[in-house]
Write a protein that holds these residues in place. Sequence first.
Motif, PDB file in Angstrom:
ATOM      1  N   ALA A  40      16.234  55.831 127.215  1.00  0.00           N
ATOM      2  CA  ALA A  40      15.616  55.122 128.337  1.00  0.00           C
ATOM      3  C   ALA A  40      14.734  53.999 127.801  1.00  0.00           C
ATOM      4  CB  ALA A  40      14.793  56.086 129.183  1.00  0.00           C
ATOM      5  N   ILE A  41      14.896  52.809 128.381  1.00  0.00           N
ATOM      6  CA  ILE A  41      14.175  51.617 127.911  1.00  0.00           C
ATOM      7  C   ILE A  41      13.426  50.983 129.069  1.00  0.00           C
ATOM      8  CG2 ILE A  41      14.462  49.270 127.015  1.00  0.00           C
ATOM      9  CD1 ILE A  41      16.799  50.275 125.397  1.00  0.00           C
ATOM     10  N   VAL A  42      12.204  50.511 128.794  1.00  0.00           N
ATOM     11  CA  VAL A  42      11.428  49.768 129.767  1.00  0.00           C
ATOM     12  C   VAL A  42      10.971  48.463 129.117  1.00  0.00           C
ATOM     13  CG1 VAL A  42       9.236  50.863 129.124  1.00  0.00           C
ATOM     14  CG2 VAL A  42       9.508  49.892 131.403  1.00  0.00           C
ATOM     15  N   TYR A  43      10.960  47.407 129.922  1.00  0.00           N
ATOM     16  CA  TYR A  43      10.501  46.123 129.395  1.00  0.00           C
ATOM     17  C   TYR A  43       9.494  45.517 130.361  1.00  0.00           C
ATOM     18  CZ  TYR A  43      10.441  41.344 127.666  1.00  0.00           C
ATOM     19  OH  TYR A  43      10.034  40.105 127.185  1.00  0.00           O
ATOM     20  N   ASP A  44       8.266  45.405 129.884  1.00  0.00           N
ATOM     21  CA  ASP A  44       7.199  44.765 130.648  1.00  0.00           C
ATOM     22  C   ASP A  44       6.630  43.665 129.763  1.00  0.00           C
ATOM     23  OD1 ASP A  44       5.009  43.980 132.072  1.00  0.00           O
ATOM     24  OD2 ASP A  44       4.276  46.006 132.509  1.00  0.00           O
ATOM     25  N   GLU A  45       7.013  42.435 130.058  1.00  0.00           N
ATOM     26  CA  GLU A  45       6.630  41.321 129.201  1.00  0.00           C
ATOM     27  C   GLU A  45       5.131  41.070 129.189  1.00  0.00           C
ATOM     28  OE1 GLU A  45       7.659  38.028 132.680  1.00  0.00           O
ATOM     29  OE2 GLU A  45       8.849  38.114 130.837  1.00  0.00           O
ATOM     30  N   THR A  46       4.387  41.654 130.160  1.00  0.00           N
ATOM     31  CA  THR A  46       2.931  41.467 130.170  1.00  0.00           C
ATOM     32  C   THR A  46       2.225  42.414 129.198  1.00  0.00           C
ATOM     33  OG1 THR A  46       2.632  43.059 131.967  1.00  0.00           O
ATOM     34  CG2 THR A  46       3.016  40.754 132.575  1.00  0.00           C
ATOM     35  N   LYS A  47       2.942  43.486 128.771  1.00  0.00           N
ATOM     36  CA  LYS A  47       2.346  44.480 127.882  1.00  0.00           C
ATOM     37  C   LYS A  47       2.973  44.477 126.500  1.00  0.00           C
ATOM     38  CE  LYS A  47       1.058  47.687 131.612  1.00  0.00           C
ATOM     39  NZ  LYS A  47       1.194  49.066 132.130  1.00  0.00           N
ATOM     40  N   HIS A  48       4.270  44.212 126.425  1.00  0.00           N
ATOM     41  CA  HIS A  48       4.968  44.314 125.151  1.00  0.00           C
ATOM     42  C   HIS A  48       5.781  43.052 124.893  1.00  0.00           C
ATOM     43  CE1 HIS A  48       3.886  48.578 125.196  1.00  0.00           C
ATOM     44  NE2 HIS A  48       4.403  48.664 126.414  1.00  0.00           N
ATOM     45  N   PHE A  49       5.924  42.717 123.629  1.00  0.00           N
ATOM     46  CA  PHE A  49       6.720  41.540 123.262  1.00  0.00           C
ATOM     47  C   PHE A  49       8.214  41.861 123.219  1.00  0.00           C
ATOM     48  CE2 PHE A  49       6.009  43.801 119.323  1.00  0.00           C
ATOM     49  CZ  PHE A  49       7.204  43.675 118.626  1.00  0.00           C
ATOM     50  N   ALA A  50       8.537  43.183 123.277  1.00  0.00           N
ATOM     51  CA  ALA A  50       9.936  43.592 123.228  1.00  0.00           C
ATOM     52  C   ALA A  50      10.115  44.853 124.063  1.00  0.00           C
ATOM     53  CB  ALA A  50      10.358  43.844 121.778  1.00  0.00           C
ATOM     54  N   PRO A  79      13.731  47.075 117.371  1.00  0.00           N
ATOM     55  CA  PRO A  79      13.667  46.070 116.299  1.00  0.00           C
ATOM     56  C   PRO A  79      14.342  44.762 116.720  1.00  0.00           C
ATOM     57  CG  PRO A  79      15.283  47.750 115.780  1.00  0.00           C
ATOM     58  CD  PRO A  79      14.567  48.220 117.006  1.00  0.00           C
ATOM     59  N   GLU A  80      13.988  43.724 116.010  1.00  0.00           N
ATOM     60  CA  GLU A  80      14.464  42.377 116.351  1.00  0.00           C
ATOM     61  C   GLU A  80      15.982  42.275 116.317  1.00  0.00           C
ATOM     62  OE1 GLU A  80      13.693  37.740 114.942  1.00  0.00           O
ATOM     63  OE2 GLU A  80      12.576  39.400 114.027  1.00  0.00           O
ATOM     64  N   MET A  81      16.626  43.011 115.402  1.00  0.00           N
ATOM     65  CA  MET A  81      18.079  42.908 115.275  1.00  0.00           C
ATOM     66  C   MET A  81      18.809  43.436 116.510  1.00  0.00           C
ATOM     67  SD  MET A  81      18.831  46.026 112.625  1.00  0.00           S
ATOM     68  CE  MET A  81      18.426  47.720 113.007  1.00  0.00           C
ATOM     69  N   MET A  82      18.109  44.209 117.384  1.00  0.00           N
ATOM     70  CA  MET A  82      18.744  44.748 118.584  1.00  0.00           C
ATOM     71  C   MET A  82      18.371  43.970 119.842  1.00  0.00           C
ATOM     72  SD  MET A  82      18.353  48.863 118.029  1.00  0.00           S
ATOM     73  CE  MET A  82      18.812  49.633 116.490  1.00  0.00           C
ATOM     74  N   PHE A  83      17.582  42.904 119.692  1.00  0.00           N
ATOM     75  CA  PHE A  83      17.152  42.132 120.855  1.00  0.00           C
ATOM     76  C   PHE A  83      18.333  41.675 121.709  1.00  0.00           C
ATOM     77  CE2 PHE A  83      12.691  40.542 119.408  1.00  0.00           C
ATOM     78  CZ  PHE A  83      12.253  41.858 119.448  1.00  0.00           C
ATOM     79  N   ALA A  84      19.334  41.092 121.042  1.00  0.00           N
ATOM     80  CA  ALA A  84      20.454  40.478 121.764  1.00  0.00           C
ATOM     81  C   ALA A  84      21.228  41.519 122.564  1.00  0.00           C
ATOM     82  CB  ALA A  84      21.383  39.763 120.776  1.00  0.00           C
ATOM     83  N   ALA A  85      21.523  42.663 121.913  1.00  0.00           N
ATOM     84  CA  ALA A  85      22.312  43.702 122.588  1.00  0.00           C
ATOM     85  C   ALA A  85      21.555  44.280 123.777  1.00  0.00           C
ATOM     86  CB  ALA A  85      22.680  44.805 121.596  1.00  0.00           C
ATOM     87  N   VAL A  86      20.247  44.554 123.595  1.00  0.00           N
ATOM     88  CA  VAL A  86      19.459  45.133 124.683  1.00  0.00           C
ATOM     89  C   VAL A  86      19.239  44.103 125.785  1.00  0.00           C
ATOM     90  CG1 VAL A  86      17.210  46.115 125.290  1.00  0.00           C
ATOM     91  CG2 VAL A  86      18.337  46.819 123.165  1.00  0.00           C
ATOM     92  N   ALA A  87      19.010  42.850 125.387  1.00  0.00           N
ATOM     93  CA  ALA A  87      18.811  41.795 126.384  1.00  0.00           C
ATOM     94  C   ALA A  87      20.052  41.641 127.261  1.00  0.00           C
ATOM     95  CB  ALA A  87      18.490  40.479 125.681  1.00  0.00           C
ATOM     96  N   GLU A  88      21.211  41.796 126.667  1.00  0.00           N
ATOM     97  CA  GLU A  88      22.456  41.700 127.437  1.00  0.00           C
ATOM     98  C   GLU A  88      22.529  42.812 128.479  1.00  0.00           C
ATOM     99  OE1 GLU A  88      27.302  41.837 126.646  1.00  0.00           O
ATOM    100  OE2 GLU A  88      25.906  41.581 124.969  1.00  0.00           O
ATOM    101  N   VAL A  89      22.127  44.020 128.083  1.00  0.00           N
ATOM    102  CA  VAL A  89      22.134  45.159 129.018  1.00  0.00           C
ATOM    103  C   VAL A  89      21.126  44.931 130.140  1.00  0.00           C
ATOM    104  CG1 VAL A  89      21.658  47.628 129.269  1.00  0.00           C
ATOM    105  CG2 VAL A  89      22.939  46.812 127.293  1.00  0.00           C
ATOM    106  N   LEU A  90      19.923  44.497 129.783  1.00  0.00           N
ATOM    107  CA  LEU A  90      18.902  44.261 130.802  1.00  0.00           C
ATOM    108  C   LEU A  90      19.308  43.148 131.760  1.00  0.00           C
ATOM    109  CD1 LEU A  90      15.653  44.560 128.637  1.00  0.00           C
ATOM    110  CD2 LEU A  90      16.474  46.180 130.350  1.00  0.00           C
ATOM    111  N   ALA A  91      19.932  42.130 131.230  1.00  0.00           N
ATOM    112  CA  ALA A  91      20.396  41.032 132.084  1.00  0.00           C
ATOM    113  C   ALA A  91      21.428  41.533 133.079  1.00  0.00           C
ATOM    114  CB  ALA A  91      20.982  39.914 131.219  1.00  0.00           C
TER     115      ALA A  91
END
Length: 355
Positions: free
Chosen positions: A273-283, A330-342
Amino acid sequence: MADDLEKTEEPTAKKIEDARLEGNVAKSMDIVGVAVLFVAILALLMLFNFIAERMLDLSRYYLSLMGQPLDRELMLDMAIVTFREFLIMALPISIVIAVAGIAGTMMQIGFNFTTKPLVPNFSKLDPIKGFANLFTFHKFMESVKITLKSLTALGIGFLFFWSYIQELPTVALFSLENQMGWLRDKSIVLASVMLIIIFIYAVIDLFLTRKQYFDKLKMSKQEIKDEMKNMEGDPHVKAKIRQIQMQAARKRMMSAVPTADVVITNPTHYAVAIVYDETKHFAPVVVAKGVDNIAIQIKKVARENGVHIVQNPPLARTLYKEVDIDRPIPEMMFAAVAEVLAYVYKMGKKRKETP
């Protein structure tokens, strides 16, 4: 230092449990006596007619032997019949009394089976220590309690018994059946009075017994410290602590699943399970993860709270192995996770927005 050695602290649960294993329990024999006497009275009342009938039959048997020569064969027959009849009358009462005694003990201490009290302790054979134990405060208090109970019971019992004696000339004119009824009624009154007296002393004895028991088990501050150190080194205690910690962590993790943006699955073995809150975390941050049964629970909670579930086996396995709970990806997973979130945002199913 003297304060640490003074036994002023209440016994710990482990100290009490160790005492139970040794057969050392807070048991009042007076409570057992009350239970036995109460059940015995009930049994006698319920079986009174049965016992009276057997006694009458036994009397008729003796009367039928009048005039017969008293030889060896007749004496043997009388002994057998008498033993059989008394056994029939006494056996039911004996059984219920034995059960009452066991129940009276278990009501105080619960089930506690141990064989340690049966192990011979030759140190108790020391005559000097045995003689000294005769003059302890505990023995003195026991003597006082026994004396008070005996005097109270004998005094009150004598008053009732004396009043019954006064009635005997009148009772002698009754029929045998009425005499048995009178005896039954007077026995009930006398037994009830004795039961009340014993019950009062039993309550007092239970209070004193438990107080003396816990006073004897009191510990010094140093003993408590030593016990804690020993328990911390106990592998069973450590395993129990780890189990409790894991359960608490799992419960906390499951409570975070409803706040997730997405749950990425294997789909059968892994769930993250992943959560992304750009106001609290950079990733994006992993708030829960698990395999097999835990993964199933994560997906169940996600469905119940409208959290979108995306199947991506390679990403789910990598996230599970590489990222700890409450840590950003980690930074290397940004693209894959960003695709899922999008994809989730595009589908309009972020968190609980699913109808």
